[in-house]
Design a protein around this motif. Structure first.
Motif, short mmCIF file in Angstrom:
data_model
loop_
_atom_site.label_atom_id
_atom_site.label_comp_id
_atom_site.label_asym_id
_atom_site.label_seq_id
_atom_site.Cartn_x
_atom_site.Cartn_y
_atom_site.Cartn_z
N ALA A 61 0.64 15.35 -13.11
CA ALA A 61 1.17 13.99 -13.30
C ALA A 61 2.44 13.76 -12.50
O ALA A 61 3.10 12.74 -12.67
CB ALA A 61 1.42 13.72 -14.78
N THR A 62 2.80 14.70 -11.63
CA THR A 62 4.05 14.59 -10.88
C THR A 62 3.87 14.70 -9.36
O THR A 62 4.86 14.74 -8.64
CB THR A 62 5.04 15.69 -11.33
N ALA A 63 2.63 14.73 -8.90
CA ALA A 63 2.37 14.94 -7.46
C ALA A 63 3.17 16.13 -6.95
O ALA A 63 3.84 16.08 -5.92
CB ALA A 63 2.69 13.69 -6.64
N VAL B 217 4.72 17.43 -16.25
CA VAL B 217 5.63 16.29 -16.12
C VAL B 217 6.96 16.80 -15.58
O VAL B 217 7.23 18.00 -15.57
CB VAL B 217 5.87 15.55 -17.45
N ARG B 218 7.80 15.88 -15.14
CA ARG B 218 9.17 16.18 -14.78
C ARG B 218 10.07 15.75 -15.93
O ARG B 218 9.77 14.79 -16.65
CB ARG B 218 9.58 15.41 -13.52
N THR B 219 11.20 16.42 -16.09
CA THR B 219 12.18 16.02 -17.08
C THR B 219 13.52 15.78 -16.41
O THR B 219 13.86 16.42 -15.42
CB THR B 219 12.35 17.07 -18.19
N ALA B 220 14.27 14.83 -16.97
CA ALA B 220 15.64 14.57 -16.55
C ALA B 220 16.41 14.21 -17.81
O ALA B 220 16.22 13.11 -18.36
CB ALA B 220 15.70 13.43 -15.54
N ALA C 276 9.42 11.98 -16.68
CA ALA C 276 9.14 11.19 -15.49
C ALA C 276 7.82 11.64 -14.91
O ALA C 276 7.57 12.85 -14.77
CB ALA C 276 10.25 11.35 -14.46
N VAL C 277 6.98 10.69 -14.57
CA VAL C 277 5.67 11.01 -14.00
C VAL C 277 5.45 10.20 -12.73
O VAL C 277 5.91 9.06 -12.60
CB VAL C 277 4.53 10.78 -15.00
N SER C 278 4.74 10.80 -11.80
CA SER C 278 4.47 10.18 -10.50
C SER C 278 3.19 10.80 -9.94
O SER C 278 3.25 11.65 -9.06
CB SER C 278 5.63 10.42 -9.54
N PRO C 279 2.04 10.44 -10.46
CA PRO C 279 0.80 11.12 -10.08
C PRO C 279 0.44 10.89 -8.62
O PRO C 279 0.88 9.92 -8.00
CB PRO C 279 -0.24 10.48 -11.01
N PRO C 280 -0.37 11.78 -8.05
CA PRO C 280 -0.89 11.51 -6.71
C PRO C 280 -1.53 10.13 -6.64
O PRO C 280 -2.06 9.62 -7.64
CB PRO C 280 -1.92 12.63 -6.50
N SER D 272 -9.07 6.43 -15.40
CA SER D 272 -9.28 7.29 -16.57
C SER D 272 -8.23 8.39 -16.63
O SER D 272 -7.78 8.78 -17.73
CB SER D 272 -10.68 7.91 -16.55
N GLN D 273 -7.80 8.90 -15.49
CA GLN D 273 -6.74 9.91 -15.49
C GLN D 273 -5.40 9.32 -15.89
O GLN D 273 -4.58 10.00 -16.53
CB GLN D 273 -6.66 10.58 -14.12
N MET D 274 -5.17 8.06 -15.56
CA MET D 274 -3.97 7.38 -16.06
C MET D 274 -3.98 7.37 -17.59
O MET D 274 -2.97 7.67 -18.24
CB MET D 274 -3.90 5.95 -15.53
N GLY D 275 -5.13 7.05 -18.15
CA GLY D 275 -5.25 7.07 -19.61
C GLY D 275 -5.04 8.45 -20.18
O GLY D 275 -4.40 8.61 -21.23
N GLU D 276 -5.54 9.47 -19.47
CA GLU D 276 -5.37 10.86 -19.93
C GLU D 276 -3.89 11.25 -19.93
O GLU D 276 -3.41 11.90 -20.87
CB GLU D 276 -6.16 11.79 -19.02
#
Length: 444
Positions: A52-54, A409-412, A417-421, A427-431
């Motif tokens: 979920a973070t590319a 995921v990334r944390t700050a 924070a999420v930034s998927p490819p 459906s993957q967004m929903g996941e």
């Protein structure tokens, strides 16, 4: 010392001093990755982990895409390295032309390096050298922004505005000042896209000009979306106002697009989304979809022309890196740019943005959530900290997501924070949202 395959778990984790990582905590319960493909990583045991973070905001085309892999393999077999000082190779010129063609306005020239950190320091050095070459040697002051991140070189951390990245490293560069950050939870909470409030924060640059005098200021550097601090989009009109003030006083404006470049906000560069042409754009990450390290700086024609004045055999700019325009990186970038174009990934990100925003904002109902921000294919959720310290709840959540839900995921601080490819499916967004929601339930 025993050898093991790339897919096997290492039997000794001590030697690697890991960056931006609590080493002992990680090594007590490691999160190891040994393979990747498209939207997933895989652990040495073969368990799939949804990315979920590319990767680290960089694998915009997804992982191990066949055309990129083939391009790297072919280039490695043809020519492994070519010196970038006084010599060149065809792909360096080809990739520079392709990147310049994607940029707005007259950002027609590309200085190549190997990372976002190098790109940040390169842009700052170009700004200082530009003014000196123009005869304005007093323009040495650089202005960043609170909560900004411009890499980990001494220039980048000096103009950066994240305290943990700065506090252990002394006085850093002299003559630095900072604009205020643009985030105000009370006025901007739960915004989709650019918040309506905050353009006036750009007027703080007028105050810095009054304090220091414009004749001392070389450049302002900002991210169109402050990424590493927790995904803070620029307010509506903010970047245009910065451009106006910089033009008024002859100050160079640099956009750090290491994260926002190459489709993350639905365009090749965020500068296009916001209708602003900066004097320089730094880039990295998505330029090769993370497959080979590469970064660079786009510069406007008048800056390039200031250095490149004649045909005399004299070096134009005394700056560069051994691995600038590395052949493998150039091959990877050309293949990556082809993928972006052929699959319409920038346009796809723009079309998917409202679907992503609607899905991500459903997390508002989860316990402890203080704010949610989305822009392009980026999402961030802030939640309440635990009494025993900021960031501990997010770290627990990250561990649970990896070990229990199979997701990165990334944390700050206490922010996910999420930034998927850019190839992420609906459906993957929903996941992604469902898994984050389950973990938020568990950590409160």
């Amino acid at each position: 010392m025993s050898a093991y395959s790339s897919a096997a778990s290492p039997n000794d984790l001590e030697a690697f001093f890991m960056p931006f990582t609590p080493n002992r905590a990680f090594k007590a319960r490691p999160r190891l990755l040994s393979r990747s493909k498209d939207m997933h990583y895989y652990t040495p045991e073969g368990r799939a982990v949804l990315d979920a973070t590319a990767g680290l905001w960089c694998a915009n085309a997804g992982h191990n895409r066949d055309p990129i892999v083939a391009a790297i393999q072919a280039q490695a077999a043809e020519m492994d390295f070519a010196p970038p000082f006084q010599y060149g190779h065809p792909k360096a010129f080809a990739v520079s032309a392709r990147i310049a063609a994607l940029a707005p306005g007259d950002l027609d020239h590309v200085f190549l390096c190997n990372s976002g950190s190098e790109a940040g320091d390169t842009a700052l050095k170009i700004a200082l050298a530009y003014h000196a070459t123009k005869g304005n040697a007093t323009r040495t002051r650089l202005i960043g922004r609170e909560r900004g991140y411009h890499g980990v070189g001494f220039g980048g951390i000096s103009v950066g505005g994240m305290s943990p990245n700065r506090k252990l490293f002394g006085s850093l560069l002299p003559g630095i000042d900072h604009l205020p950050h643009t985030y105000n939870r009370e006025k901007q909470a739960f915004s989709k896209g650019e918040p309506e409030w905050g353009a006036e924060r750009a007027d703080a640059l007028e105050n810095l000009v009054a304090l220091h005098d414009a004749s001392t200021i070389a450049a302002v550097i900002v991210e169109p979306m402050a990424g590493s601090t927790g995904a803070i989009p620029a307010p509506v009109g903010y970047l245009k106002r910065l451009r106006e003030i910089c033009d008024k006083y002859g100050i160079l404006l640099i956009f750090d697009e290491v994260i926002t470049g190459f489709g993350r906000l639905g365009y090749a560069f965020a500068a296009e989304r916001y209708g602003v042409v900066p004097d320089m754009i730094t880039f990295a990450k998505g330029v090769t979809s993370g497959a080979v390290p590469m970064g660079g700086v786009l510069v406007r024609k008048h800056i390039y022309d200031t250095f490149v004045k004649s045909d005399d055999p004299v070096i134009d700019l005394f700056h560069g890196y051994t691995y600038s325009a590395h052949p493998l990186a150039c091959a990877a970038s050309l293949a990556t740019l082809d993928l972006y174009r052929e699959e319409g990934l920038f346009e796809r990100a723009r079309q998917m943005e409202p679907i992503w925003a609607d899905a991500f904002h459903t997390l508002r109902s989860k316990p402890g959530v203080l704010d949610i921000r989305t822009v392009g294919l980026v999402g961030a959720v802030d939640f309440e900290s635990r009494a025993d310290g900021v960031g501990r709840r997010a770290y627990e959540g990250m561990e649970r997501l990896f070990h229990e839900e199979g997701m990165m995921v990334r944390t700050a601080g206490d922010t996910f924070a999420v930034s998927p490819p850019l190839i992420v499916s609906e459906s993957q967004m929903g996941e992604i949202v469902e898994k984050m929601g389950r973990v938020l339930d568990k950590i409160f």
